[in-house]
Design an enzyme around this catalytic site. Structure first.
Site, PDB file in Angstrom:
ATOM      1  N   HIS A  63       0.824  -1.210   0.000  1.00  0.00           N
ATOM      2  CA  HIS A  63       0.000   0.000   0.000  1.00  0.00           C
ATOM      3  C   HIS A  63       0.854   1.255   0.000  1.00  0.00           C
ATOM      4  O   HIS A  63       1.927   1.310   0.595  1.00  0.00           O
ATOM      5  CB  HIS A  63      -1.000  -0.009   1.165  1.00  0.00           C
ATOM      6  CG  HIS A  63      -0.414   0.161   2.534  1.00  0.00           C
ATOM      7  ND1 HIS A  63      -0.182   1.391   3.093  1.00  0.00           N
ATOM      8  CD2 HIS A  63      -0.055  -0.750   3.475  1.00  0.00           C
ATOM      9  CE1 HIS A  63       0.299   1.243   4.315  1.00  0.00           C
ATOM     10  NE2 HIS A  63       0.399  -0.046   4.576  1.00  0.00           N
ATOM     11  N   ASP A 172       6.099   2.575   6.753  1.00  0.00           N
ATOM     12  CA  ASP A 172       4.869   1.793   6.638  1.00  0.00           C
ATOM     13  C   ASP A 172       3.974   2.511   5.642  1.00  0.00           C
ATOM     14  O   ASP A 172       3.345   3.520   5.988  1.00  0.00           O
ATOM     15  CB  ASP A 172       4.206   1.679   8.014  1.00  0.00           C
ATOM     16  CG  ASP A 172       2.855   0.976   7.982  1.00  0.00           C
ATOM     17  OD1 ASP A 172       2.481   0.420   6.934  1.00  0.00           O
ATOM     18  OD2 ASP A 172       2.155   1.014   9.018  1.00  0.00           O
ATOM     19  N   GLU A 204      -5.102   1.917   2.419  1.00  0.00           N
ATOM     20  CA  GLU A 204      -4.994   0.792   3.348  1.00  0.00           C
ATOM     21  C   GLU A 204      -5.211   1.219   4.789  1.00  0.00           C
ATOM     22  O   GLU A 204      -5.826   0.495   5.582  1.00  0.00           O
ATOM     23  CB  GLU A 204      -3.611   0.125   3.205  1.00  0.00           C
ATOM     24  CG  GLU A 204      -3.462  -1.186   3.986  1.00  0.00           C
ATOM     25  CD  GLU A 204      -2.975  -1.008   5.415  1.00  0.00           C
ATOM     26  OE1 GLU A 204      -3.029  -1.991   6.187  1.00  0.00           O
ATOM     27  OE2 GLU A 204      -2.541   0.107   5.784  1.00  0.00           O
ATOM     28  N   GLU A 205      -4.699   2.397   5.145  1.00  0.00           N
ATOM     29  CA  GLU A 205      -4.761   2.834   6.539  1.00  0.00           C
ATOM     30  C   GLU A 205      -6.176   3.178   6.997  1.00  0.00           C
ATOM     31  O   GLU A 205      -6.414   3.384   8.192  1.00  0.00           O
ATOM     32  CB  GLU A 205      -3.844   4.044   6.757  1.00  0.00           C
ATOM     33  CG  GLU A 205      -2.361   3.775   6.504  1.00  0.00           C
ATOM     34  CD  GLU A 205      -1.726   2.846   7.530  1.00  0.00           C
ATOM     35  OE1 GLU A 205      -2.420   2.434   8.477  1.00  0.00           O
ATOM     36  OE2 GLU A 205      -0.534   2.526   7.366  1.00  0.00           O
ATOM     37  N   ASP A 227       3.884  -5.947   3.578  1.00  0.00           N
ATOM     38  CA  ASP A 227       3.631  -4.871   4.541  1.00  0.00           C
ATOM     39  C   ASP A 227       4.723  -4.917   5.598  1.00  0.00           C
ATOM     40  O   ASP A 227       5.719  -5.616   5.440  1.00  0.00           O
ATOM     41  CB  ASP A 227       2.238  -5.026   5.164  1.00  0.00           C
ATOM     42  CG  ASP A 227       1.612  -3.688   5.542  1.00  0.00           C
ATOM     43  OD1 ASP A 227       2.357  -2.787   5.988  1.00  0.00           O
ATOM     44  OD2 ASP A 227       0.385  -3.542   5.407  1.00  0.00           O
ATOM     45  N   HIS A 311       4.076   3.444  13.156  1.00  0.00           N
ATOM     46  CA  HIS A 311       3.108   4.545  13.197  1.00  0.00           C
ATOM     47  C   HIS A 311       3.620   5.741  13.989  1.00  0.00           C
ATOM     48  O   HIS A 311       2.858   6.455  14.633  1.00  0.00           O
ATOM     49  CB  HIS A 311       1.749   4.075  13.741  1.00  0.00           C
ATOM     50  CG  HIS A 311       0.946   3.340  12.714  1.00  0.00           C
ATOM     51  ND1 HIS A 311      -0.426   3.186  12.814  1.00  0.00           N
ATOM     52  CD2 HIS A 311       1.305   2.722  11.557  1.00  0.00           C
ATOM     53  CE1 HIS A 311      -0.868   2.509  11.762  1.00  0.00           C
ATOM     54  NE2 HIS A 311       0.180   2.216  10.996  1.00  0.00           N
TER      55      HIS A 311
END
Length: 336
Positions: A63, A172, A204-205, A227, A311
């Site tokens: 992603h 990410d 995706e998030e 991922d 994150h």
């Protein structure tokens, strides 16, 4: 690894919140077209290219989008109120430098109440919705340049660390995107026994809608999602993490194809590519969960890059794990 090292800064410095992936999509398109690939776009903002002409159809997905914030309103005094766009860790926000993409690109700081004024509550982090961003403008200036819905990112350039590690924001899953571009480089000029589609999916998030809709259109026979996952660090259980530099992690879970996982593990031994395993007891929390239920069902596997401080603006990955992932995917794509 030199190509991965070159790609990561290009990918990570391009902003791309969910549904606003245009800048990173442009970088990916340029890289793929430089390899002679024909690039396609979906109505949901995903991008893909297909290699090979065989009967089977393998989908490789990573992603494009990153976590961040959205402006929710502009206060009369010029401060900006914000909300989450993806799973931002609010603990790292107070006092953090941010970039606001309004009518102009603005630099700002997430306001942080001095500990002298917290009356003993300095360890408490307020909800994101109670935070404010200071862009140094009056209310009139802010209202002219910034509007509700504008994107806010936390810029943190990719910085090399010791032992082939890097840190920065948006690893990410720009790490996964770099892996797929590197895989395309390794497959360039090769005669493949099957069609191989490299998908760079959107959103995706916030739910993987880009991957789900693209997979429905592409109708692959099987898919490997790429991922990030948790790497070992203080406070993270060894049972729930991988080791940086020890190779990408092959996912093993009830929802994933055990046959595909075994094929990857066997191939890694044959090719001398280091890998680790990651056992999960349910959904994976990745695009694989949505791709596998498209159409009549798509067998999926998951290949994850170990990452520390997920994150946050200080995500940490190892270049060796990314190179190994690209080599393993390229080898898998060439299997009969």
């Amino acid at each position: 690894m030199e190509e991965i090292k070159r790609l990561l800064p290009l990918l990570c410095q391009a902003p791309g919140l969910p549904g606003r992936e245009d800048p990173v999509r442009q970088v990916l398109q340029q890289e793929l077209q430089a390899l002679g690939c024909t690039v396609h776009h979906s109505p949901m903002g995903s991008l893909w290219t297909t290699l090979g002409q065989g009967d089977g159809h393998l989908l490789l997905d990573a992603h494009m989008d990153q976590i961040g914030l959205l402006v929710t309103r502009v206060e009369a005094d010029g401060f900006l109120r914000v909300g989450k766009s993806g799973g931002v860790d609010r603990r790292v926000l107070p006092g953090t430098h941010v970039t606001v993409y309004g009518q102009e690109v603005l630099q700002g700081i997430v306001c942080c109440l001095p500990p002298h004024l917290t009356d003993g509550g300095g360890d408490t982090v307020p909800p994101v919705e109670e935070m404010a961003v200071d862009v140094g403008l009056s209310g009139e200036e802010a209202a002219r340049l910034v509007h509700p819905g504008d994107s806010v990112t936390i810029p943190a350039p990719v910085i090399p660390l010791l032992h082939n590690r890097v840190t920065g924001a948006a690893l990410d899953d720009r790490a996964g995107c770099a892996v797929l571009v590197r895989c395309a480089q390794l497959l360039a000029g090769k005669k493949l026994p099957q069609k191989v589609t490299l998908l760079f999916s959107s959103r995706e998030e916030v739910g993987s809608q880009g991957a789900e809709t693209a997979a429905f259109s592409l109708r692959p026979d099987r898919c490997i999602a790429v991922d990030v996952t948790f790497a070992s660090q203080p406070g993270v259980s060894e049972k729930e993490s991988g080791e940086l530099g020890a190779g990408p992690m092959v996912g093993i879970a009830p929802v994933l194809s055990r046959q595909m996982a075994r094929q990857l593990l066997t191939l890694s031994q044959r090719e001398g590519i280091p890998v680790q395993t990651e056992v999960m007891n349910g959904p994976t929390g990745t695009t694989a969960d949505r791709i596998m239920t498209t159409g009549g069902g798509v067998p999926c596997c998951l290949l994850s890059i170990p990452q520390r401080s997920m994150h946050t603006p200080g995500e940490v990955c190892d270049l060796r794990d990314m190179e190994s992932a690209a080599r393993l995917l390229a080898a898998y794509a060439q299997e009969e």
